[in-house]
Design a protein around this motif. Structure first.
Motif, PDB file in Angstrom:
ATOM      1  N   GLY A  93       0.805  -1.213   0.000  1.00  0.00           N
ATOM      2  CA  GLY A  93       0.000   0.000   0.000  1.00  0.00           C
ATOM      3  C   GLY A  93       0.840   1.266   0.000  1.00  0.00           C
ATOM      4  N   ASN A  94       0.163   2.390  -0.244  1.00  0.00           N
ATOM      5  CA  ASN A  94       0.789   3.710  -0.233  1.00  0.00           C
ATOM      6  C   ASN A  94       1.998   3.781  -1.179  1.00  0.00           C
TER       7      ASN A  94
ATOM      8  N   ARG B 138       4.254   7.480  -6.576  1.00  0.00           N
ATOM      9  CA  ARG B 138       3.896   7.560  -7.996  1.00  0.00           C
ATOM     10  C   ARG B 138       4.994   6.973  -8.879  1.00  0.00           C
ATOM     11  N   CYS B 139       6.254   7.166  -8.493  1.00  0.00           N
ATOM     12  CA  CYS B 139       7.351   6.640  -9.312  1.00  0.00           C
ATOM     13  C   CYS B 139       7.392   5.113  -9.290  1.00  0.00           C
ATOM     14  N   ASP B 140       6.903   4.505  -8.212  1.00  0.00           N
ATOM     15  CA  ASP B 140       6.839   3.050  -8.128  1.00  0.00           C
ATOM     16  C   ASP B 140       5.589   2.495  -8.803  1.00  0.00           C
TER      17      ASP B 140
ATOM     18  N   ALA C 136      -1.099   4.041 -12.140  1.00  0.00           N
ATOM     19  CA  ALA C 136      -1.798   5.155 -11.496  1.00  0.00           C
ATOM     20  C   ALA C 136      -2.711   5.876 -12.471  1.00  0.00           C
ATOM     21  N   ASP C 137      -2.333   5.922 -13.753  1.00  0.00           N
ATOM     22  CA  ASP C 137      -3.158   6.598 -14.750  1.00  0.00           C
ATOM     23  C   ASP C 137      -4.466   5.852 -15.004  1.00  0.00           C
TER      24      ASP C 137
ATOM     25  N   GLY D 256      -4.372   3.328  -5.813  1.00  0.00           N
ATOM     26  CA  GLY D 256      -4.340   1.957  -5.312  1.00  0.00           C
ATOM     27  C   GLY D 256      -4.565   1.862  -3.819  1.00  0.00           C
ATOM     28  N   MET D 257      -4.093   0.782  -3.237  1.00  0.00           N
ATOM     29  CA  MET D 257      -4.401   0.468  -1.838  1.00  0.00           C
ATOM     30  C   MET D 257      -3.540   1.274  -0.877  1.00  0.00           C
ATOM     31  N   SER D 258      -4.025   1.357   0.349  1.00  0.00           N
ATOM     32  CA  SER D 258      -3.232   1.927   1.443  1.00  0.00           C
ATOM     33  C   SER D 258      -2.526   0.789   2.161  1.00  0.00           C
ATOM     34  N   TRP D 259      -1.676   1.154   3.129  1.00  0.00           N
ATOM     35  CA  TRP D 259      -0.961   0.095   3.848  1.00  0.00           C
ATOM     36  C   TRP D 259      -1.762  -0.490   5.000  1.00  0.00           C
ATOM     37  N   ALA D 260      -3.038  -0.194   5.091  1.00  0.00           N
ATOM     38  CA  ALA D 260      -3.897  -0.735   6.143  1.00  0.00           C
ATOM     39  C   ALA D 260      -4.105  -2.240   5.932  1.00  0.00           C
ATOM     40  N   PRO D 261      -4.222  -3.010   7.021  1.00  0.00           N
ATOM     41  CA  PRO D 261      -4.455  -4.455   6.890  1.00  0.00           C
ATOM     42  C   PRO D 261      -5.698  -4.789   6.082  1.00  0.00           C
TER      43      PRO D 261
END
Length: 210
Positions: free
Chosen positions: A81-82, A85-87, A92-93, A98-103
């Motif tokens: 998650g999190n 943009r470069c990764d 992203a377009d 995408g996802m967050s780092w939440a479980p």
């Protein structure tokens, strides 16, 4: 942008599977299993108790248990998650941040949770081979067949199968152990795979063959 709301649909039956161009047969001593993107974030658009997701989960669980009992390597993909943009890149377009780092986003669902002996790959792009050591991990274990399960059939599953083919790894897809945005997308993916790079089989057929 982002994932759609997914309407319930029935999993394909053996009678609906397209005939593949390839004549490959699954062999336990050559096979590796991939559980693709079965994280909570990607499964939120489905009704968990209904088809296609509920039977897909049950079928994936059966294949995992079968493979573990026969020392067939089990691999998982899981995005982080999190992402910066470069990764995240061009994804992203099309799909947003995408996802967050939440479980509740990152976790692989409990029914299919990996064990210490399994291999969890960090997922970067549609194909599980991109920016991962999946090919190397398969080669050192003498594995040149890959069975793909998970979501989404017409995106990451298909991209992974196509890349496996280009690496001279024989690709198989468990046709009723994957799920997709719609039944049309699901069936279209199976037809494309059968015509170009892999072999669709039902879970029952795979359990018998392996």
């Amino acid at each position: 942008m982002g994932l759609p709301v997914i309407t319930d649909y029935a999993q394909p039956t053996a009678a609906e599977l397209p005939k593949p161009r390839a004549s490959w047969q699954p062999e336990a001593h050559r096979m590796a299993l991939l559980v693709h993107d079965m994280q909570r974030y990607f499964l939120r658009p489905f009704q968990a108790e209904n088809a296609p997701l509920a039977p897909a989960i049950a079928n994936i669980a059966a294949l995992i248990a079968h493979c573990r009992a026969r020392n067939i390597p089990v691999f998982y993909t899981a995005q982080k998650g999190n992402q910066q943009r470069c990764d995240r890149g061009l994804q992203a377009d099309l799909w947003g941040p995408g996802m967050s780092w939440a479980p509740e986003h990152e976790d692989i669902i409990e029914e299919l949770a990996p064990r210490p002996e399994d291999h969890v790959l960090v997922k970067h792009r549609y194909s599980a081979f991109q920016r991962s050591n999946l090919e190397t991990l398969m080669r050192v274990r003498g594995r040149d067949q890959l069975l793909v399960t998970g979501v989404y059939a017409h995106i990451g599953c298909t991209a992974t199968l196509a890349e496996a083919f280009q690496l001279d790894i024989e690709p198989f897809i468990a046709a009723d152990a994957v799920a997709d945005f719609s039944r049309d997308d699901h069936l279209s993916a199976l037809h494309w795979i059968a015509r170009t790079c892999g072999v669709p089989m039902t879970t029952e057929q795979l359990l018998k063959a392996l």
